[in-house]
Design an enzyme around this catalytic site. Structure first.
Site, PDB file in Angstrom:
ATOM      1  N   GLU A   1       0.802  -1.299   0.045  1.00  0.00           N
ATOM      2  CA  GLU A   1       0.088   0.138   0.044  1.00  0.00           C
ATOM      3  C   GLU A   1       0.936   1.309  -0.210  1.00  0.00           C
ATOM      4  O   GLU A   1       0.483   2.269  -0.719  1.00  0.00           O
ATOM      5  CB  GLU A   1      -0.967   0.103   1.334  1.00  0.00           C
ATOM      6  CG  GLU A   1      -2.090  -0.897   1.094  1.00  0.00           C
ATOM      7  CD  GLU A   1      -1.579  -2.285   1.381  1.00  0.00           C
ATOM      8  OE1 GLU A   1      -0.651  -2.787   2.000  1.00  0.00           O
ATOM      9  OE2 GLU A   1      -2.722  -3.356   1.287  1.00  0.00           O
TER      10      GLU A   1
ATOM     11  N   HIS B   1      -9.551  -5.015  11.114  1.00  0.00           N
ATOM     12  CA  HIS B   1     -10.294  -4.668   9.723  1.00  0.00           C
ATOM     13  C   HIS B   1     -11.567  -4.235  10.045  1.00  0.00           C
ATOM     14  O   HIS B   1     -12.503  -4.062   8.840  1.00  0.00           O
ATOM     15  CB  HIS B   1     -10.529  -6.191   9.239  1.00  0.00           C
ATOM     16  CG  HIS B   1      -9.229  -6.838   8.520  1.00  0.00           C
ATOM     17  ND1 HIS B   1      -8.041  -7.104   9.539  1.00  0.00           N
ATOM     18  CD2 HIS B   1      -8.790  -6.910   7.324  1.00  0.00           C
ATOM     19  CE1 HIS B   1      -7.174  -7.702   8.835  1.00  0.00           C
ATOM     20  NE2 HIS B   1      -7.439  -7.646   7.429  1.00  0.00           N
TER      21      HIS B   1
END
Lengths: 455, 381
Positions: free
Chosen positions: A189, A258
């Site tokens: 990322e 998450h």
């Protein structure tokens, strides 16, 4: 002309220092780069170099002198052909260098924050056909429509191409636009966000998908320091048109790492535009606007909403303006403010409340930065009461910001303190019952509204 | 003022053996592309030849023409004098905050710039004044940015570490160690996307070379064959930490091995060696072979920033490099020894350079601060 050597400032905060030692003596030849003296600051002893060639003509401040003010002449360098008789007393008397006085008090009047003007919403003509589609399909259509009209737009991210999107938001894009414009990235990322920003600085218009915004934490430096700040740091010369998008907030049973709402994180940053839609129509119209917008946009979607269906106007080019809240339901007893998933609690709560004779006006912020204060304040001036529903944590949250703005702009209209319904102040638990307890519920919203209505 | 870049489309066909630069001959773009794989064997890291004092071995270097030597001399001198003046102005309190000087490393940017064509792009970290001047940005605009004035490249809003010139192909000027490596790879991605044959140069230091995003970028650059040259300016110290104290692999030219990115160690104090290696790397990238790593063995004479007393190294170490390897002195001596220039010729250049720097300082001292209304501009557009 003889060159005066001034006491240097050797750190941003230094105002005076000690002249510890001269390493050159009167009459010595000096070359640019030669170390002339050692200067002691409050932090360290620094070497001080000559920047001109010549002869050290006269030492004006002897070694061992303490507290020599910055910019005091400490020596004179003579150029070729000059002698000490060229050192005029008058030159030495000109104590301080001619550093011009710099005024640091900016007139207050010139520093008012600019007002943000919002474009009108696309008119949806009477009788426009509405198509029922999921948020997922609406987002995909938005990207596909924009990519058809502008070749500079491309999508990159993990599993966006061959896998068709981890949450199938990019379904079919690879088939239509090819691998050049729909790019699968490695799981990096930080790196691919940086590549995206770099491509945007070069004038392309990337859509960077994060599989979830939890993973964007790895890319935070590039989003904040590179994407958000470059336009300002360059004096407007270079900016980036880029959309970072993906699911944000609580998903289902995926535990703490998450399931986090980053609304407040991103909306803290000037230079970023933060959008978080609820309905499919807004998802489509706002994503199209975001892709065209010449600034970095954080587009916060919600995994649970992806599969929900809403009517979307069937128009060739349906856009929704950035920075404009929507009154999703009119009412006059209390104002409910929310966005994204929080809207589903707010709207259901409004249904419940209506049964009890409480008429709630529900406002969907849609854009968190710039925030449409006016729509919220106008509603609160009418209702006198407000509850903000935020799926994230309370401290330093978006709800806190909304409450502060209401206090600033509609204090005298309030009949009760602004209420907040938010996620409990703990990391997201895994167990089904605990997870449910953590998140806001319709019942929480109903209870909060009753509290501000003193009922 | 700038060292002339080559004109686009004049990509030179060169073998790996050292040649005179005059042996280059223009090749049409279409002939240069697509890359002919068999011929594009990875360049050898070193040719047999004399060992340099900083441990770099290099073959016989192609000589520079008189004009090239003079241009390189003038450009390196301009950077040095500019930086000395900046240091002086910092000392007078005219420049604030952090200020990282490039003194000692001038041959790296000047040599690389000689290998570029118009339209190629440059991006670097915060030790960036030399790169800007090498990219032909106006010293006045750079100095005025250092003093935080309205005539600065960023209207005074960026400062020493944040300047840009899209016109000159300079993409900053970035303050977070290593960020420019991903950004520079993104510039290359844009070039690939557009199908042009531009090359981007991402400069970073031996310190940044340990950042994670550097390797994320290496991976994607090789995976997608992006035309980016990673230039590691190894000046031996990441602020106060020497490479031996910070790096498991101190040969930075090898940092691309696990990604199959070729690397070369270059004498970054010799502008000829830089230009020569730069041309090989540029050719490699322009022909579509993917990224290339150049480790430039260089040295900064000054501290990491203005407030660094540099106690982590000896004065003798600095003096030794300055005395034996100074990039400007090397060119000066060559020009004199080969009688390509007289002391008087060089004095004239010195005077010209000093005049440019003094003008820049004068402008940067007297230019007004930004209007207060500028506070609110350029947040979004």
């Amino acid at each position: 002309m003889p060159i005066q050597i001034l006491m240097p400032a050797l750190s941003p905060t230094m105002e005076k220092g000690n002249l510890a030692k001269w390493l050159k003596h009167e009459g010595d030849k000096v070359k640019s780069g030669d170390i002339l003296a050692e200067i002691e600051t409050d932090k360290a002893t620094m070497e001080f170099e000559a920047t001109d060639d010549g002869t050290l003509g006269k030492i004006l401040v002897q070694e061992g002198t303490a507290d020599v003010a910055v910019n005091t002449p400490i020596a004179v360098i003579l150029s070729d052909g000059e002698s000490s008789s060229d050192i005029k007393a008058s030159a030495l008397a000109a104590a301080k260098a001619e550093a011009p006085a710099v005024s640091h008090d900016a007139p207050a009047a010139a520093t008012a924050a600019p007002v943000i003007h919002v474009a009108a919403e696309t008119d949806v003509p009477e009788g426009t056909e509405m198509v029922i589609m999921t948020v997922r399909e609406a987002l995909r259509d938005a990207m596909a429509e924009e990519m058809r009209s502008d070749k500079d737009i491309f999508v990159m991210g993990e599993e966006v191409a061959e896998y068709q999107g981890a949450y199938k938001v990019t379904q079919g894009l690879l088939q239509e636009f090819g691998a050049q414009r729909v790019i699968d990235t490695p799981i990096t990322e930080h790196g691919f966000a940086g590549l995206g920003v770099g491509a945007a600085l070069a004038g392309l218009k990337p859509i960077v998908e994060f599989m979830t915004f939890n993973f964007a934490m790895q890319a935070m430096d590039q989003i904040i320091n590179s994407a958000a700040k470059t336009l300002y740091m360059s004096g407007g010369q270079m900016g980036c048109s880029i959309v970072f998008r993906g699911p944000n907030g609580a998903a289902a049973r995926v535990a703490a790492q998450h399931s986090q709402d980053y609304s407040s994180w991103f909306s803290n940053i000037p230079g970023l535009t933060v959008i978080s839609p609820y309905s499919a129509a807004d998802a489509k119209g706002l994503l199209k606007s975001a892709i065209r917008y010449p600034n970095p946009v954080i587009f916060l979607e919600n995994e649970i909403l992806y599969g929900q269906s809403f009517p979307v106007p069937k128009l060739d080019d349906y856009t929704v303006p950035i920075g404009k809240a929507k009154i999703a339901r009119a009412g006059d007893t209390v104002t409910l403010v929310s966005w994204s998933m929080g809207m589903s609690y707010a709207l259901k709560a409004a249904d419940e409340l209506a049964k009890e004779g409480i008429s709630a006006e529900v406002i969907d912020l849609r854009t968190l930065r710039p925030m449409d204060t006016e729509t919220v304040v106008n509603s609160v001036m009418k209702t006198g009461r407000c509850v903000v529903v935020e799926e994230g944590w309370q401290q330093s949250g978006v709800a806190a910001e909304v409450a502060a703005r209401i206090m600033e702009h509609a204090f005298d209209y309030l009949d009760a303190p602004v209420g907040r319904v938010s996620q409990k102040d703990v990391p997201m638990p895994y167990a089904a019952n605990l997870e449910k307890l953590t998140l806001p519920s319709v019942a929480d919203v109903v209870a909060a509204v009753k509290a501000v209505c003193y009922r | 003022m700038a060292v002339a870049k080559k004109k686009p489309a004049a990509s030179a066909a060169r073998g790996s053996a050292p040649q005179k630069s005059s042996a280059t001959k223009p090749v049409s773009k279409s002939a240069a592309k697509p890359p002919s794989k068999p011929a594009a064997a990875k360049p050898a890291a070193a040719n047999s030849g004399s060992a340099k004092s900083n441990g770099v071995t290099a073959g016989l270097l192609p000589a520079l023409s008189r004009e090239q030597e003079l241009a390189a001399y003038k450009q390196m001198l301009l950077i040095r004098r500019f930086e000395e003046k900046a240091g002086q102005m910092y000392g007078m309190g005219l420049i604030g905050g952090f200020c990282h000087l490039y003194i000692g490393q001038e041959a790296v940017v000047v040599g690389m710039q000689m290998a570029l064509e118009d339209g190629d792009q440059v991006i670097t970290g915060y030790r960036d004044h030399g790169h800007m001047i090498a990219c032909d940005m106006d010293p006045k605009g750079v100095m005025a940015e250092l003093t935080g004035r309205r005539g600065g490249y960023s209207k005074g809003k960026g400062g020493s570490m944040h300047m840009f010139s899209v016109e000159k192909g300079f993409y900053g000027g970035h303050g977070i160690v290593g960020a420019q490596v991903s950004l520079g790879t993104g510039l290359a991605l844009a070039n690939r996307y557009r199908g042009n044959d531009r090359v981007s140069l991402a400069y970073f230091g031996d310190g940044a070379a340990n950042q994670g995003q550097v390797y994320e970028s290496f991976n994607m650059a090789e995976l997608w064959k992006l035309p980016v040259i990673y230039i590691i300016e190894n000046n031996r110290y990441a602020m106060g930490t020497s490479v031996t104290r910070s790096s498991a692999q101190t040969d930075f030219s090898k940092r691309g091995i696990s990604f199959n990115i070729p690397g070369e160690k270059v004498d970054g104090m010799d502008v000829r060696a830089v230009k020569d290696a730069g041309e090989r790397a540029v050719k490699w990238c322009r022909e579509g072979n993917g990224p290339f790593i150049l480790e430039m063995m260089t040295y900064r004479y000054r501290g990491h920033s203005m407030s660094d007393p540099a106690k982590y190294r000896t004065r003798e170490e600095v003096e030794k490099v300055r005395g034996e390897q100074d990039p400007i002195e090397q060119v000066r001596l060559r020009l004199i020894e080969t009688k390509r220039a007289t002391e008087d010729d060089l004095k004239k250049i010195d005077a010209q350079v000093r005049a440019v720097v003094n003008d820049a300082a004068e402008f940067a001292t007297n230019d007004p601060e930004p209007d207060p209304s500028e506070l609110w501009t350029d947040v979004v557009r």
